[in-house]
Write a protein that holds these residues in place. Structure first.
Motif, PDB file in Angstrom:
ATOM      1  N   VAL A   1       0.704  -0.971  -0.016  1.00 58.68           N
ATOM      2  CA  VAL A   1       0.007   0.048   0.071  1.00 58.68           C
ATOM      3  C   VAL A   1       0.798   1.261   0.041  1.00 58.68           C
ATOM      4  CG1 VAL A   1      -1.565   1.450   1.221  1.00 58.68           C
ATOM      5  CG2 VAL A   1      -1.939  -1.071   1.009  1.00 58.68           C
ATOM      6  N   THR A   2       2.032   1.365   0.806  1.00 60.06           N
ATOM      7  CA  THR A   2       2.768   2.441   0.853  1.00 60.06           C
ATOM      8  C   THR A   2       3.662   2.779  -0.148  1.00 60.06           C
ATOM      9  OG1 THR A   2       4.382   1.343   2.021  1.00 60.06           O
ATOM     10  CG2 THR A   2       2.838   2.442   3.575  1.00 60.06           C
ATOM     11  N   GLY A   3       4.026   1.492  -0.878  1.00 60.86           N
ATOM     12  CA  GLY A   3       4.587   1.674  -2.309  1.00 60.86           C
ATOM     13  C   GLY A   3       3.787   1.920  -3.269  1.00 60.86           C
ATOM     14  N   VAL A   4       2.415   1.737  -3.385  1.00 60.21           N
ATOM     15  CA  VAL A   4       1.493   2.436  -4.429  1.00 60.21           C
ATOM     16  C   VAL A   4       1.354   3.788  -3.993  1.00 60.21           C
ATOM     17  CG1 VAL A   4      -0.783   2.348  -5.135  1.00 60.21           C
ATOM     18  CG2 VAL A   4       0.505   0.061  -4.902  1.00 60.21           C
ATOM     19  N   LEU A   5       1.275   4.192  -2.944  1.00 60.34           N
ATOM     20  CA  LEU A   5       1.023   5.694  -2.583  1.00 60.34           C
ATOM     21  C   LEU A   5       2.382   6.401  -2.891  1.00 60.34           C
ATOM     22  CD1 LEU A   5      -0.625   5.426   0.973  1.00 60.34           C
ATOM     23  CD2 LEU A   5      -1.789   5.885  -1.135  1.00 60.34           C
ATOM     24  N   LEU A   6       3.442   5.838  -2.515  1.00 58.76           N
ATOM     25  CA  LEU A   6       4.608   6.594  -2.731  1.00 58.76           C
ATOM     26  C   LEU A   6       4.642   6.560  -4.453  1.00 58.76           C
ATOM     27  CD1 LEU A   6       7.253   4.874  -0.706  1.00 58.76           C
ATOM     28  CD2 LEU A   6       6.592   7.524  -0.828  1.00 58.76           C
ATOM     29  N   GLY A   7       4.352   5.525  -5.353  1.00 61.52           N
ATOM     30  CA  GLY A   7       4.361   5.647  -6.694  1.00 61.52           C
ATOM     31  C   GLY A   7       3.645   6.783  -7.199  1.00 61.52           C
ATOM     32  N   LEU A   8       2.298   6.941  -6.737  1.00 58.67           N
ATOM     33  CA  LEU A   8       1.112   7.958  -6.959  1.00 58.67           C
ATOM     34  C   LEU A   8       1.857   9.416  -6.722  1.00 58.67           C
ATOM     35  CD1 LEU A   8      -1.882   6.090  -5.830  1.00 58.67           C
ATOM     36  CD2 LEU A   8      -1.319   6.545  -8.389  1.00 58.67           C
ATOM     37  N   GLY A   9       2.617   9.389  -5.694  1.00 56.90           N
ATOM     38  CA  GLY A   9       3.046  10.739  -5.121  1.00 56.90           C
ATOM     39  C   GLY A   9       4.215  11.022  -5.713  1.00 56.90           C
ATOM     40  N   SER A  10       4.976  10.382  -6.215  1.00 58.79           N
ATOM     41  CA  SER A  10       6.478  10.814  -6.539  1.00 58.79           C
ATOM     42  C   SER A  10       6.669  10.663  -8.297  1.00 58.79           C
ATOM     43  CB  SER A  10       7.281   9.850  -5.897  1.00 58.79           C
ATOM     44  OG  SER A  10       7.400   8.677  -6.513  1.00 58.79           O
ATOM     45  N   LYS A  11       7.703  11.189  -8.535  1.00 57.58           N
ATOM     46  CA  LYS A  11       7.979  11.109 -10.175  1.00 57.58           C
ATOM     47  C   LYS A  11       8.347   9.664 -10.580  1.00 57.58           C
ATOM     48  CE  LYS A  11      13.203  11.490  -9.238  1.00 57.58           C
ATOM     49  NZ  LYS A  11      14.383  12.331  -9.825  1.00 57.58           N
ATOM     50  N   TRP A  12       8.424   8.970  -9.671  1.00 55.03           N
ATOM     51  CA  TRP A  12       8.753   7.387 -10.153  1.00 55.03           C
ATOM     52  C   TRP A  12       7.414   6.679 -10.598  1.00 55.03           C
ATOM     53  CZ3 TRP A  12      13.561   6.916 -10.755  1.00 55.03           C
ATOM     54  CH2 TRP A  12      14.659   7.821  -9.861  1.00 55.03           C
ATOM     55  N   GLY A  13       6.073   6.954 -10.068  1.00 58.72           N
ATOM     56  CA  GLY A  13       5.350   6.474 -10.662  1.00 58.72           C
ATOM     57  C   GLY A  13       5.173   4.980 -10.203  1.00 58.72           C
ATOM     58  N   ILE A  14       3.879   4.475 -10.824  1.00 60.92           N
ATOM     59  CA  ILE A  14       3.775   2.789 -10.500  1.00 60.92           C
ATOM     60  C   ILE A  14       4.106   2.066 -11.422  1.00 60.92           C
ATOM     61  CG2 ILE A  14       1.959   1.307 -10.041  1.00 60.92           C
ATOM     62  CD1 ILE A  14       0.416   3.302  -8.640  1.00 60.92           C
ATOM     63  N   VAL A  15       4.090   2.318 -12.854  1.00 60.41           N
ATOM     64  CA  VAL A  15       4.677   1.614 -13.870  1.00 60.41           C
ATOM     65  C   VAL A  15       5.424   2.593 -14.697  1.00 60.41           C
ATOM     66  CG1 VAL A  15       2.964  -0.356 -13.651  1.00 60.41           C
ATOM     67  CG2 VAL A  15       2.387   1.556 -15.241  1.00 60.41           C
ATOM     68  N   ARG A  16       5.650   3.597 -14.530  1.00 58.26           N
ATOM     69  CA  ARG A  16       6.674   4.671 -15.236  1.00 58.26           C
ATOM     70  C   ARG A  16       7.983   3.866 -15.541  1.00 58.26           C
ATOM     71  NH1 ARG A  16       6.143  10.482 -13.170  1.00 58.26           N
ATOM     72  NH2 ARG A  16       3.964   9.706 -13.900  1.00 58.26           N
ATOM     73  N   TYR A  17       8.584   3.498 -14.369  1.00 59.23           N
ATOM     74  CA  TYR A  17       9.957   2.700 -14.336  1.00 59.23           C
ATOM     75  C   TYR A  17       9.860   1.355 -14.109  1.00 59.23           C
ATOM     76  CZ  TYR A  17      11.638   7.343 -14.451  1.00 59.23           C
ATOM     77  OH  TYR A  17      11.980   8.881 -14.867  1.00 59.23           O
ATOM     78  N   TRP A  18      10.679   0.517 -14.988  1.00 56.58           N
ATOM     79  CA  TRP A  18      10.601  -0.982 -14.831  1.00 56.58           C
ATOM     80  C   TRP A  18      11.187  -1.474 -13.297  1.00 56.58           C
ATOM     81  CZ3 TRP A  18       8.559  -4.003 -17.968  1.00 56.58           C
ATOM     82  CH2 TRP A  18       8.449  -3.620 -19.200  1.00 56.58           C
ATOM     83  N   TRP A  19      12.038  -1.008 -12.658  1.00 59.88           N
ATOM     84  CA  TRP A  19      12.365  -1.189 -11.287  1.00 59.88           C
ATOM     85  C   TRP A  19      11.014  -1.200 -10.372  1.00 59.88           C
ATOM     86  CZ3 TRP A  19      12.459   1.873  -6.969  1.00 59.88           C
ATOM     87  CH2 TRP A  19      12.505   3.354  -7.145  1.00 59.88           C
ATOM     88  N   VAL A  20      10.243  -0.110 -10.696  1.00 59.71           N
ATOM     89  CA  VAL A  20       9.150   0.140  -9.812  1.00 59.71           C
ATOM     90  C   VAL A  20       8.297  -0.813 -10.214  1.00 59.71           C
ATOM     91  CG1 VAL A  20       7.528   1.755  -8.812  1.00 59.71           C
ATOM     92  CG2 VAL A  20       9.655   2.685  -9.512  1.00 59.71           C
ATOM     93  N   ALA A  21       7.775  -1.190 -11.260  1.00 62.27           N
ATOM     94  CA  ALA A  21       7.134  -2.037 -11.698  1.00 62.27           C
ATOM     95  C   ALA A  21       7.312  -3.718 -11.305  1.00 62.27           C
ATOM     96  CB  ALA A  21       6.782  -2.194 -13.321  1.00 62.27           C
ATOM     97  N   VAL A  22       8.496  -4.010 -11.370  1.00 62.00           N
ATOM     98  CA  VAL A  22       9.133  -5.170 -10.956  1.00 62.00           C
ATOM     99  C   VAL A  22       8.829  -5.318  -9.509  1.00 62.00           C
ATOM    100  CG1 VAL A  22      10.950  -6.858 -10.712  1.00 62.00           C
ATOM    101  CG2 VAL A  22      10.671  -5.457 -12.933  1.00 62.00           C
ATOM    102  N   LYS A  23       9.228  -4.290  -8.684  1.00 63.59           N
ATOM    103  CA  LYS A  23       9.023  -4.333  -7.403  1.00 63.59           C
ATOM    104  C   LYS A  23       7.517  -4.411  -6.774  1.00 63.59           C
ATOM    105  CE  LYS A  23      10.683  -1.778  -4.291  1.00 63.59           C
ATOM    106  NZ  LYS A  23      11.120  -0.481  -3.324  1.00 63.59           N
TER     107      LYS A  23
END
Length: 174
Positions: free
Chosen positions: A89-111
């Motif tokens: 949940v906190t990872g999704v919130l961080l993705g929504l609230g930061s430049k990294w996004g949820i599926v904008r970068y491969w490393w975030v999507a893989v995590k």
């Protein structure tokens, strides 16, 4: 003038979907890191307990596994599941609230995928482990506890490496 205007506004690709204050983002980040650390710690404890059981033989092994089943495995795995869900949940919130996004970068999507897989593994194995703790399943069937502990350590370790090195760049949209 147009150069000045464009330099003040972020490109559309770098805009966050859910702008949050720096304090809230840092609070979510601390919660994310703490839950991931707790998840890793619980997994290490479960792995150590399983290894102690395997190192014993005969009645000692049975006693260790019975204690593991009765007092440790189910509470440990339930706490790991809670930590995993908080981390997700906190990872999704961080993705929504930061430049990294949820599926904008491969490393975030893989995590994100690793987190979902690790939580699914916990859910999948809670049933058999509960049977073990209740005595419905023989104590010799501890392979799945070892598999879960080792798999989670590998997945969580890889997710940690991804967080630090941030490999692979952006996901391209077609």
């Amino acid at each position: 003038m147009s150069t000045l205007t464009t330099s003040r506004t972020a490109p559309a690709a770098n805009r966050v979907r859910w702008p949050i204050s720096a304090r809230l983002r840092k609070t979510i980040l601390v919660t994310h890191v703490a839950s991931a650390g707790a998840w890793i710690g619980v997994d290490i404890a479960a792995t150590v307990l399983v290894a102690i059981g395997w190192a014993r033989s005969g009645d000692d092994r049975t006693d260790v596994y019975q204690a593991l089943a009765d007092f440790s495995v189910v509470p440990l795995l339930l706490s790991a599941l809670v930590a995993g869900v908080v981390c997700l949940v906190t990872g999704v919130l961080l993705g929504l609230g930061s430049k990294w996004g949820i599926v904008r970068y491969w490393w975030v999507a893989v995590k994100l995928v690793l987190n979902v897989v690790a939580c699914a593994l916990l859910l999948f194995f809670l049933g058999p482990i509960s049977e073990l703790a209740s005595g419905e399943q023989p104590l010799q069937d501890m392979w799945f506890v070892a598999f879960l502990a080792i798999s989670a350590l590998v997945l969580l370790g890889f997710a940690t490496v991804l967080s630090v090195f941030k490999p692979w760049g952006r996901v391209r949209r077609k």
